[in-house]
Design a protein around this motif. Structure first.
Motif, PDB file in Angstrom:
ATOM      1  N   GLY A 131     -27.086  -4.137 -17.561  1.00 29.27           N
ATOM      2  CA  GLY A 131     -26.282  -3.734 -18.717  1.00 29.27           C
ATOM      3  C   GLY A 131     -26.928  -2.500 -19.336  1.00 29.27           C
ATOM      4  O   GLY A 131     -28.030  -2.571 -19.881  1.00 29.27           O
ATOM      5  N   GLU A 132     -26.228  -1.399 -19.264  1.00 26.59           N
ATOM      6  CA  GLU A 132     -26.805  -0.082 -19.538  1.00 26.59           C
ATOM      7  C   GLU A 132     -27.623  -0.017 -20.830  1.00 26.59           C
ATOM      8  O   GLU A 132     -28.727   0.529 -20.844  1.00 26.59           O
ATOM      9  CB  GLU A 132     -25.666   0.941 -19.586  1.00 26.59           C
ATOM     10  CG  GLU A 132     -26.095   2.378 -19.674  1.00 26.59           C
ATOM     11  CD  GLU A 132     -26.901   2.824 -18.469  1.00 26.59           C
ATOM     12  OE1 GLU A 132     -26.793   2.224 -17.382  1.00 26.59           O
ATOM     13  OE2 GLU A 132     -27.686   3.780 -18.631  1.00 26.59           O
ATOM     14  N   VAL A 133     -27.086  -0.576 -21.901  1.00 27.90           N
ATOM     15  CA  VAL A 133     -27.740  -0.397 -23.202  1.00 27.90           C
ATOM     16  C   VAL A 133     -28.654  -1.570 -23.563  1.00 27.90           C
ATOM     17  O   VAL A 133     -29.186  -1.626 -24.678  1.00 27.90           O
ATOM     18  CB  VAL A 133     -26.698  -0.185 -24.319  1.00 27.90           C
ATOM     19  CG1 VAL A 133     -25.871   1.053 -24.048  1.00 27.90           C
ATOM     20  CG2 VAL A 133     -25.789  -1.398 -24.454  1.00 27.90           C
ATOM     21  N   THR A 163     -20.459   7.652 -16.147  1.00 25.59           N
ATOM     22  CA  THR A 163     -21.022   7.325 -14.839  1.00 25.59           C
ATOM     23  C   THR A 163     -20.285   6.171 -14.173  1.00 25.59           C
ATOM     24  O   THR A 163     -20.008   6.207 -12.972  1.00 25.59           O
ATOM     25  CB  THR A 163     -22.519   6.981 -14.999  1.00 25.59           C
ATOM     26  OG1 THR A 163     -23.172   8.089 -15.620  1.00 25.59           O
ATOM     27  CG2 THR A 163     -23.160   6.716 -13.654  1.00 25.59           C
ATOM     28  N   ALA A 164     -19.957   5.133 -14.930  1.00 24.01           N
ATOM     29  CA  ALA A 164     -19.286   3.978 -14.330  1.00 24.01           C
ATOM     30  C   ALA A 164     -17.941   4.382 -13.738  1.00 24.01           C
ATOM     31  O   ALA A 164     -17.607   4.023 -12.601  1.00 24.01           O
ATOM     32  CB  ALA A 164     -19.106   2.884 -15.375  1.00 24.01           C
ATOM     33  N   SER A 165     -17.150   5.147 -14.499  1.00 30.56           N
ATOM     34  CA  SER A 165     -15.840   5.565 -14.002  1.00 30.56           C
ATOM     35  C   SER A 165     -15.987   6.517 -12.818  1.00 30.56           C
ATOM     36  O   SER A 165     -15.211   6.461 -11.856  1.00 30.56           O
ATOM     37  CB  SER A 165     -15.053   6.263 -15.115  1.00 30.56           C
ATOM     38  OG  SER A 165     -14.877   5.393 -16.207  1.00 30.56           O
ATOM     39  N   GLY A 215     -15.030  -4.469 -19.800  1.00 34.15           N
ATOM     40  CA  GLY A 215     -14.919  -3.313 -18.921  1.00 34.15           C
ATOM     41  C   GLY A 215     -15.983  -2.274 -19.177  1.00 34.15           C
ATOM     42  O   GLY A 215     -16.788  -2.382 -20.109  1.00 34.15           O
ATOM     43  N   SER A 216     -15.983  -1.259 -18.337  1.00 36.85           N
ATOM     44  CA  SER A 216     -16.967  -0.180 -18.422  1.00 36.85           C
ATOM     45  C   SER A 216     -16.463   0.900 -19.375  1.00 36.85           C
ATOM     46  O   SER A 216     -15.315   0.853 -19.835  1.00 36.85           O
ATOM     47  CB  SER A 216     -17.250   0.386 -17.030  1.00 36.85           C
ATOM     48  OG  SER A 216     -16.046   0.631 -16.348  1.00 36.85           O
ATOM     49  N   CYS A 217     -17.304   1.876 -19.676  1.00 36.74           N
ATOM     50  CA  CYS A 217     -16.971   2.895 -20.672  1.00 36.74           C
ATOM     51  C   CYS A 217     -15.629   3.555 -20.354  1.00 36.74           C
ATOM     52  O   CYS A 217     -15.299   3.792 -19.194  1.00 36.74           O
ATOM     53  CB  CYS A 217     -18.091   3.927 -20.763  1.00 36.74           C
ATOM     54  SG  CYS A 217     -19.541   3.283 -21.604  1.00 36.74           S
ATOM     55  N   ALA A 218     -14.888   3.862 -21.404  1.00 33.88           N
ATOM     56  CA  ALA A 218     -13.469   4.206 -21.288  1.00 33.88           C
ATOM     57  C   ALA A 218     -13.203   5.638 -20.863  1.00 33.88           C
ATOM     58  O   ALA A 218     -12.040   6.031 -20.718  1.00 33.88           O
ATOM     59  CB  ALA A 218     -12.786   3.940 -22.630  1.00 33.88           C
ATOM     60  N   SER A 263     -22.257  -6.661 -21.437  1.00 31.81           N
ATOM     61  CA  SER A 263     -20.935  -6.777 -22.060  1.00 31.81           C
ATOM     62  C   SER A 263     -19.846  -6.177 -21.172  1.00 31.81           C
ATOM     63  O   SER A 263     -18.697  -6.634 -21.196  1.00 31.81           O
ATOM     64  CB  SER A 263     -20.951  -6.073 -23.420  1.00 31.81           C
ATOM     65  OG  SER A 263     -21.426  -4.740 -23.278  1.00 31.81           O
ATOM     66  N   CYS A 264     -20.180  -5.181 -20.401  1.00 33.56           N
ATOM     67  CA  CYS A 264     -19.181  -4.528 -19.540  1.00 33.56           C
ATOM     68  C   CYS A 264     -18.675  -5.478 -18.455  1.00 33.56           C
ATOM     69  O   CYS A 264     -17.634  -5.229 -17.851  1.00 33.56           O
ATOM     70  CB  CYS A 264     -19.772  -3.282 -18.899  1.00 33.56           C
ATOM     71  SG  CYS A 264     -20.382  -2.084 -20.096  1.00 33.56           S
ATOM     72  N   HIS A 265     -19.443  -6.528 -18.165  1.00 32.00           N
ATOM     73  CA  HIS A 265     -19.088  -7.442 -17.067  1.00 32.00           C
ATOM     74  C   HIS A 265     -18.601  -8.798 -17.598  1.00 32.00           C
ATOM     75  O   HIS A 265     -18.604  -9.767 -16.862  1.00 32.00           O
ATOM     76  CB  HIS A 265     -20.311  -7.671 -16.166  1.00 32.00           C
ATOM     77  CG  HIS A 265     -20.726  -6.452 -15.397  1.00 32.00           C
ATOM     78  ND1 HIS A 265     -21.642  -6.498 -14.375  1.00 32.00           N
ATOM     79  CD2 HIS A 265     -20.341  -5.168 -15.487  1.00 32.00           C
ATOM     80  CE1 HIS A 265     -21.823  -5.286 -13.878  1.00 32.00           C
ATOM     81  NE2 HIS A 265     -21.047  -4.454 -14.552  1.00 32.00           N
ATOM     82  N   GLY A 310     -19.708  -2.756 -12.102  1.00 29.44           N
ATOM     83  CA  GLY A 310     -18.951  -1.911 -13.015  1.00 29.44           C
ATOM     84  C   GLY A 310     -19.854  -1.007 -13.825  1.00 29.44           C
ATOM     85  O   GLY A 310     -19.773   0.210 -13.739  1.00 29.44           O
ATOM     86  N   CYS A 311     -20.735  -1.602 -14.642  1.00 29.75           N
ATOM     87  CA  CYS A 311     -21.581  -0.801 -15.513  1.00 29.75           C
ATOM     88  C   CYS A 311     -22.442   0.148 -14.660  1.00 29.75           C
ATOM     89  O   CYS A 311     -22.781  -0.155 -13.509  1.00 29.75           O
ATOM     90  CB  CYS A 311     -22.445  -1.721 -16.374  1.00 29.75           C
ATOM     91  SG  CYS A 311     -23.185  -0.875 -17.786  1.00 29.75           S
ATOM     92  N   ASP A 312     -22.819   1.253 -15.257  1.00 28.80           N
ATOM     93  CA  ASP A 312     -23.313   2.448 -14.553  1.00 28.80           C
ATOM     94  C   ASP A 312     -24.099   2.222 -13.265  1.00 28.80           C
ATOM     95  O   ASP A 312     -23.758   2.770 -12.220  1.00 28.80           O
ATOM     96  CB  ASP A 312     -24.214   3.256 -15.493  1.00 28.80           C
ATOM     97  CG  ASP A 312     -23.437   3.905 -16.623  1.00 28.80           C
ATOM     98  OD1 ASP A 312     -22.291   3.492 -16.883  1.00 28.80           O
ATOM     99  OD2 ASP A 312     -23.990   4.821 -17.251  1.00 28.80           O
ATOM    100  N   LYS A 313     -25.204   1.480 -13.337  1.00 30.96           N
ATOM    101  CA  LYS A 313     -26.105   1.420 -12.177  1.00 30.96           C
ATOM    102  C   LYS A 313     -25.690   0.352 -11.178  1.00 30.96           C
ATOM    103  O   LYS A 313     -26.239   0.290 -10.074  1.00 30.96           O
ATOM    104  CB  LYS A 313     -27.543   1.124 -12.630  1.00 30.96           C
ATOM    105  CG  LYS A 313     -28.073   2.042 -13.710  1.00 30.96           C
ATOM    106  CD  LYS A 313     -28.048   3.481 -13.288  1.00 30.96           C
ATOM    107  CE  LYS A 313     -28.551   4.394 -14.397  1.00 30.96           C
ATOM    108  NZ  LYS A 313     -27.721   4.393 -15.634  1.00 30.96           N
TER     109      LYS A 313
HETATM  110 FE1  FES Z   1     -21.557  -0.270 -19.283  1.00 34.36          FE
HETATM  111 FE2  FES Z   1     -21.008   2.322 -20.214  1.00 34.36          FE
HETATM  112  S1  FES Z   1     -22.387   0.796 -21.028  1.00 34.36           S
HETATM  113  S2  FES Z   1     -20.316   1.313 -18.431  1.00 34.36           S
END
Ligand code: FES
Length: 565
Positions: free
Chosen positions: A87-89, A202-204, A195-198, A55-57, A123-126
């Motif tokens: 996707g992290e989750v 880790t992503a930011s 987008g990635s977590c607000a 979803s972040c992408h 974008g997303c963490d990893k």
């Molecule tokens: Fe994708 Fe946090 S779940 S950046």
């Protein structure tokens, strides 16, 4: 015909006749409708990690189009290709297990396909660590473009954003402070844009690190995913990639001892994620640069936290963007940075930061003289429980718990934790240390973000908000608490953590950087003699490769055969 080494003529498929190979490749490329003029251009690959499971992408198709626009305008031929998406989750057992797989995918596809430069979109963490690790090993001119953070959402008079607020409300729900209906409403308002977590998760943090390393265009790390500037950054990244073709602006020139230390400074100054330390170590390892935890402690003592962002503060990434972004933070850090480092624009970092920041909101980005917190966010601990180190995010922890001895309450696995943590008869008090074993890189769980052990239900209901928690697991960058992570060597590798039993005494001293198991050596030797690994190496597939090759946290959890000697 065979002497060309640019564009589609690079790295020909081997049929034993190079001219035939190029003729055949052009023939198939023409089937996509490209003109001969287009096919004669240098090629910019666009590594993109869009996926229905990420979803972040979800805005990446639009970003890819903007990158293509920039490449075309600068005279290149843009060709995008998919990578594994993490996707992290959405991943089991954890995205961390697949970061190295994505890095291998990225490295090999950059190398195997005919491209002269590459734009990496993650974008997303990893994903950003995997892209940078792969690109560093492939060593082709590369521009890192991040997807940008989500926007927070107004809800019942406050702003919500993934995912510090996710945890805050879940803790309230566990403590029975809010209802089923309340938590359902919150669930629908935590992640409401692409987008990635607000927050500074880790992503930011990785977006900031990419800019600090010099691998992204200046000013791009914090642009919200849905802001039009994000598309302009994508277009500019495409243009920049064309300009880098044929130059020596390769990752091996950009990612150096100096730029890695700059990135560590930024990681500390932004109150960044503990995970980012693992990822930066892995990226640096791809170019032969070591990250020492002892050095981290020195940098952490002299690099204050400058930004007031969740989870250490109260604001969101969109606030950081409006306040001046990572460029403004780095201008504050200038006296501490190696300004001679080269960046992808061909400027040194000193040249990049030479002008004043156009605007700085001091409510969000503080000065070196009057920082948000006086010390860096992370500290490494060493001692008999963690001979090779452990990490505490002190900026997001309760200082009242920093100097104490406690009784261990041990959970031997995540399954054991889930089965017993809320049991009414669990023998636990708020002064105890919760210990989780067998959740490190070589465990069956592959080092999940499980270090944020829940407060036992009966204590949570009694108002306990924080306890000392120790494990070989990781923690989400959006989480908070007095949580010691990445204990190394891990329990699954036979580290001292595996020998801890409930009732043992453990000494924590953040000021001395110590974590010690207060059990005498004779008793430990007895326990060591009876130690058996909790699980066997998987028989086949990637899981087997992973378990056999993954390194400990202080080596970035990379595979032993992927680091540069
Ligand atoms: Fe994708 Fe946090 S779940 S950046």
């Amino acid at each position: 015909m065979t002497g060309r080494k640019q564009g589609l003529a690079r790295g020909l498929t081997n049929y034993g006749d190079a001219d035939f190979s190029l003729y055949l490749r052009r023939s198939f490329a023409k089937s996509m409708g490209y003109s001969p003029e287009m096919l004669s251009r240098p090629v910019v690959g666009i590594a993109q990690s869009a996926s229905g499971f990420n979803s972040c992408h979800r805005h990446f198709p639009e970003l890819v189009e903007a990158v293509k626009r920039g490449v075309l305008a600068a005279g290149g031929l843009p060709l995008d290709f998919p990578t594994i998406s993490l996707g992290e989750v959405f991943l089991n057992p954890t995205s961390m297990m697949f970061r190295n797989l994505m890095a291998m995918d990225v490295e090999e596809m950059i190398r195997a396909q005919p491209m002269d430069a590459v734009v990496l979109i993650g974008g997303c963490d990893k994903t950003v660590p995997a892209l940078l690790m792969g690109a560093a090993s492939a060593d082709l001119p590369a521009v890192q473009l991040v997807g940008g953070p989500m926007l927070p959402m107004d809800h019942h008079g406050e702003r919500l954003g993934a995912c510090t607020d996710c945890r805050r409300f879940w803790a309230k729900f566990r403590a029975q402070e809010i209802s089923d209906q309340d938590i359902a409403e919150v669930e629908g308002n935590l992640a409401t844009t692409a987008g990635s977590c607000a927050v500074m998760g880790t992503a930011s943090t990785m977006a900031g690190i990419a800019e600090a390393l010099g691998m992204s265009l200046p000013g791009t790390a914090a642009i919200p995913a849905v802001h039009a500037d994000r598309l302009r950054a994508a277009e500019a990244s495409g243009r920049r990639a064309v300009a880098m073709i044929g130059t020596d602006l390769r990752p091996s020139r950009i990612i150096t001892e100096g730029s890695v230390e700059n990135a560590l400074r930024v990681l500390l100054a932004i109150g960044g994620s503990t995970n980012a330390l693992i990822h930066l170590t892995a990226i640096a390892g791809r170019v032969g640069v070591a990250v020492s935890l002892e050095r981290l402690n020195k940098l952490s003592d002299e690099t204050p936290i400058l930004v007031d962002l969740k989870p250490t503060g109260s604001h969101y990434m969109s606030d950081l963007f409006a306040a001046g972004g990572i460029g403004a933070v780095m201008r504050e850090l200038k006296p501490l940075l190696d300004l001679d480092c080269m960046t992808i624009t061909g400027e040194t970092l000193g040249e990049r930061l030479s002008g004043a920041a156009p605007w700085i909101d001091r409510a969000i980005i503080r000065t070196l003289d009057q920082p948000f917190q006086n010390e860096g966010g992370l500290v490494a601990l060493f001692g008999s429980l963690a001979p090779n180190g452990a990490i505490l995010k002190r900026a997001a922890a309760d200082p009242r718990l920093f100097e104490r001895e406690g009784r261990a309450v041990v959970f031997s696995s995540l399954d054991d934790l889930a089965a017993r943590i809320d049991a009414p008869d669990l023998d636990v008090t708020a002064d105890d240390f919760l210990i989780l074993q067998n959740a490190g890189p070589k465990s069956v769980y592959a080092m999940p973000e499980a270090g944020y052990l829940p407060i036992p239900a009966k204590l949570a209901r009694a108002g306990v908000k924080d306890m000392v928690r120790i494990s070989d697991a990781r923690m989400s960058g959006t989480a908070y608490g007095t949580i010691v992570l990445h204990v190394s060597p891990e329990a699954a590798a036979g580290g001292p953590l595996a020998l801890v039993e409930s009732g043992d005494r453990i000494q924590l001293s953040v000021s001395d950087h110590r974590l010690d198991l207060l059990v005498d050596e004779a008793e430990l030797a007895r326990r060591r003699a009876g130690y058996r690994p909790a699980s066997a190496v998987p028989e086949r597939g990637y899981a087997r490769l992973y378990r056999q090759s993954v390194l400990q946290a202080e080596k970035g959890c990379d595979f032993d055969f992927l680091r540069k000697a």
